[in-house]
Design an enzyme around this catalytic site. Structure first.
Site: not given
Ligand code: NAD
Length: 356
Positions: A223, A191, A251, A143
């Site tokens: 994942d 990852k 979330d 971000y």
């Protein structure tokens, strides 16, 4: 021992002020019960601050925060400010606050209150007893990394995931420290099978773990972590992860416990922490005494623990929320069909009575 603390109170917009009122009532009840003194100073933040000063995070608010031991936030934003310039949107105030106070670690507990077991979309046996703390890096990663933007005459979009060893170490230290107060397990999510930045993340976390020999460390690819969270959430104690992975996983995890209205959060790292519910300003129910104040009340509880080291007081809040739910008090967001629904104020009052 009785203690004294200064708190900056930023109610914000929409349901922010409504839930904040109930959070402060719970804080008063704690002050009374344990003899502490909490001096609160209210300041403008978000849309209401834009209306009054032209800025979502006015200088005066920053000053009030700087002179406090902790910051409590309600929520900011709403349709009224959706079309103002990007850099003075209410949400820009939130980013500004995180930056100003160096809040690089976001703590989101995801726990299931026994009274709400049937609110989750998952089966009872999968979630019963679940108690996870997600530690998300908040001021770095994709971000914020450079270069970013839409380039080459609008034909290419770029964002860059960047982490330095220092950034990884400090948030990992937070996660290991929290694990020491819990079940002493950290699962680091990355990852690293694909991303170099994640390889650095994993190696750095491995190295740092040696400073915490009592804490068991495991790793998952993001994942797989997303899948494991719904397959068997009870396997997790502390989840440590970067900004974007944490955004998505927290979330996902929020739905394990039933409702946004139940989830508190803490932004820590700098000298002064920021404690706020996970939910937004909920314009659809603002001003109707419908908002669930539990997330706000539990954010007050997190402040007591993580900013003031008042563990017993934190537990008193948590136990009160749990007891009230066991007794069947439900705001609309957590009520099953046929259950009696109470309003924001009634829920706040029940929690206060339980604390006392
Ligand atoms: P939201 O969290 O405000 O609401 C999502 C849904 O959850 C709505 O249906 C709402 O009624 C419900 N809800 C949220 N909190 C609740 C509570 N305490 N009790 C009962 N129901 C509750 O998310 P949104 O609608 O996407 O965003 C609304 C505004 O809030 C936007 O301007 C957004 O940018 C802002 N926002 C602010 C924050 C923050 O201040 N930290 C976080 C998220 C969104």
């Amino acid at each position: 021992m009785a203690k004294k603390f200064k708190i900056a109170v930023l109610p914000g917009d929409g349901i922010g002020p409504e839930v904040m009122n109930q959070g402060l009532r719970a804080l008063d009840a704690i002050a009374e019960k344990y003899g502490h003194e909490f001096e609160t100073t209210e300041a403008l933040f978000g849309g209401i601050a834009i209306d009054k000063t032209g800025q979502p995070l006015p200088k005066e608010t920053i000053e009030i925060c700087k002179q406090s031991d902790a910051i409590l936030g309600g929520a900011v934003g709403g349709p009224k400010w959706d079309n103002v310039e990007q850099n003075i949107r209410p949400e820009a105030g939130l980013l500004g606050l995180r930056k100003t106070f160096g809040l690089y670690a976001n703590l989101r507990p995801v726990k299931l209150y026994p009274g709400l077991i049937d609110n989750s979309t998952l089966k009872r046996e999968v979630i019963e007893g679940m108690d996870i703390m997600i530690v998300r890096e908040l001021t770095g990663g994709i971000y914020f990394g450079q270069p970013k933007g839409v380039m080459e005459s609008g034909t290419k979009g770029v964002n860059t995931m960047v982490y330095t060893v220092d950034e990884i170490e400090r948030v990992a230290k937070t996660a290991f420290g929290i694990a020491m107060m819990r079940k002493k397990r950290v699962c680091s999510v990355d990852k690293s099978n694909v991303l170099e930045v994640s390889k650095l993340w994993r190696n750095t976390v491995e190295r740092l773990a040696k400073q915490f020999p009592e804490v068991g460390l495991s790793h998952l690819y993001v994942d797989n972590a997303a899948m494991q969270l719904v397959r068997n959430p009870k396997q997790f104690d502390v989840i440590l992860t970067g900004n974007m992975f944490g955004d998505i996983l927290s979330d996902e995890a929020s739905m394990l416990s039933g409702s946004l209205g139940m989830l508190p959060s803490a932004g820590i790292g700098g000298k002064i922490g920021f404690f706020e519910p996970v939910h937004g300003s909920a314009p659809d129910i603002a001003g109707q005494n419908k908002a669930n104040p539990c997330a706000m009340v539990c954010s007050v509880g997190m402040m007591l623990k993580y900013a003031f080291d008042l563990n017993e007081e934190h537990e008193a809040i948590d136990n009160a929320v749990s007891a009230v739910l066991e007794k069947g008090f439900r705001c609309a967001d957590i009520a099953a069909e046929g259950e009696k629904v109470v309003g924001t104020k009634e829920m706040g009052k029940a929690i206060v009575e339980e604390i006392k």
